[in-house]
Design a protein around this motif. Structure first.
Motif, PDB file in Angstrom:
ATOM      1  N   ALA A  30       0.835  -1.207   0.000  1.00 12.32           N
ATOM      2  CA  ALA A  30       0.000   0.000   0.000  1.00 12.32           C
ATOM      3  C   ALA A  30       0.864   1.249   0.000  1.00 12.32           C
ATOM      4  O   ALA A  30       0.568   2.231  -0.692  1.00 12.32           O
ATOM      5  N   GLU A  31       1.946   1.222   0.769  1.00 13.65           N
ATOM      6  CA  GLU A  31       2.852   2.368   0.801  1.00 13.65           C
ATOM      7  C   GLU A  31       3.548   2.536  -0.546  1.00 13.65           C
ATOM      8  O   GLU A  31       3.730   3.663  -1.029  1.00 13.65           O
ATOM      9  N   ALA A  32       3.935   1.429  -1.152  1.00 14.25           N
ATOM     10  CA  ALA A  32       4.589   1.502  -2.461  1.00 14.25           C
ATOM     11  C   ALA A  32       3.656   2.124  -3.499  1.00 14.25           C
ATOM     12  O   ALA A  32       4.096   2.898  -4.365  1.00 14.25           O
ATOM     13  N   ALA A  33       2.371   1.798  -3.423  1.00 11.79           N
ATOM     14  CA  ALA A  33       1.401   2.386  -4.360  1.00 11.79           C
ATOM     15  C   ALA A  33       1.332   3.896  -4.188  1.00 11.79           C
ATOM     16  O   ALA A  33       1.217   4.644  -5.171  1.00 11.79           O
ATOM     17  N   ARG A  34       1.401   4.369  -2.956  1.00  9.46           N
ATOM     18  CA  ARG A  34       1.362   5.818  -2.717  1.00  9.46           C
ATOM     19  C   ARG A  34       2.628   6.495  -3.207  1.00  9.46           C
ATOM     20  O   ARG A  34       2.592   7.623  -3.695  1.00  9.46           O
ATOM     21  N   LEU A  35       3.754   5.816  -3.116  1.00 14.98           N
ATOM     22  CA  LEU A  35       4.999   6.377  -3.635  1.00 14.98           C
ATOM     23  C   LEU A  35       4.959   6.460  -5.161  1.00 14.98           C
ATOM     24  O   LEU A  35       5.461   7.423  -5.751  1.00 14.98           O
ATOM     25  N   ARG A  36       4.360   5.460  -5.807  1.00 15.74           N
ATOM     26  CA  ARG A  36       4.227   5.524  -7.268  1.00 15.74           C
ATOM     27  C   ARG A  36       3.328   6.689  -7.670  1.00 15.74           C
ATOM     28  O   ARG A  36       3.601   7.392  -8.651  1.00 15.74           O
TER      29      ARG A  36
END
Length: 280
Positions: free
Chosen positions: A100-106
């Motif tokens: 979920a955090e990786a999606a926000r970074l993308r």
């Protein structure tokens, strides 16, 4: 996480919930198969919270009360709604939080495709002498991190990470000393002192650059330069990798706008080496 749990997890993803409410959500996800049949009292006991907390949880999700939420849980299981993480296989809660955090970074990377706004804000922060950096409670860590590194290249950085009546005094002191801008980190839950302090800054003519978790943050005004970096709500407490990284990007833009930034960094490294500050 089985399929039923993933379906219910999708209902809560991205919702703005308190830590107590997230515990309730976690119980529902863990007990997904029986969740639609639990009474509010049974759910409260399982989560270790009060029955009114369960009612407030349902209202926070947009329902009139717990019966409405329970109907929605039944519909979710029948309709076969799936959480995005379920498409990637059987993931535990920690893996889901990371993804979920990786999606926000993308998403943040996409937002920074045009760096003009960031560079403009960097020039504004670089020109402010002193530069007040504001962040309270949950946002204090981001403010401290920015101020720590910014002090290596900017001649006068003033960290404002404590609330109370003296906060307005410190904003006024910075303005009296010549500040032209203020950098604010605003993350949920927003302290009451925050909009009051920002109102003082605006009244004194400071330009406000805000890093917030949402474009609808209640602390920003149209005249502010607002940069959005959502937090992740996958765990009991927010994770804020995107706001932290956005703060570092602003720091980089500020460094680029300071003509003596590199010279200051080199002087710091030389003095640190002379004093043996670091092990390496």
């Amino acid at each position: 996480m089985n399929e039923a749990s993933a379906r219910l997890a999708g209902l809560f993803d991205g919702q703005r919930l308190t830590p107590t409410q997230r515990r309730i959500a976690q119980v529902l996800v863990r007990r997904a198969e029986e969740a639609p049949f639990l009474s509010s009292v049974e759910l409260a006991e399982s989560a270790g919270v009060s029955q009114p907390s369960v009612t407030r949880f349902a209202v926070a999700l947009g329902f009139d009360g717990y019966p409405g939420l329970r109907r929605r849980l039944r519909e979710a299981l029948r309709a076969g709604e799936r959480a995005p993480a379920d498409e990637r296989g059987e993931l535990n809660v920690y893996q889901q939080a990371v993804l979920a955090e990786a999606a926000r970074l993308r998403a943040l990377a996409a937002e920074l495709g045009d760096p003009e706004r960031l560079e403009r804000a960097g020039r504004l922060l670089a020109a402010s002498r002193p530069l007040p950096v504001l962040g309270l409670r949950a946002a204090a860590a981001e403010a401290r991190g920015f101020a720590y590194f910014a002090a290596k290249v900017h001649p006068d950085v003033r960290l404002l990470d404590e609330g109370g009546s003296h906060l307005a005094d410190r904003v006024e002191q910075a303005a009296d000393a010549g500040a032209r801008a203020l950098l604010c980190f605003a993350l949920p839950r927003y302290p009451r002192e925050l909009p009051a302090a920002l109102a003082v800054a605006r009244r004194l003519g400071l330009s406000v650059v805000t890093v917030a978790d949402s474009p609808l943050t209640p602390v920003a005004e149209p005249a502010d330069q607002l940069f959005v970096a959502p937090v992740s709500t996958a765990l009991s407490f927010d994770t804020a990798c995107a706001p932290l990284l956005l703060g570092r990007a602003l720091l980089e833009a500020m460094c680029d706008a300071l003509p003596d930034a590199q010279a200051r960094l080199e002087r710091f490294d030389e003095r640190a080496a002379e004093r043996g500050v670091f092990l390496d």
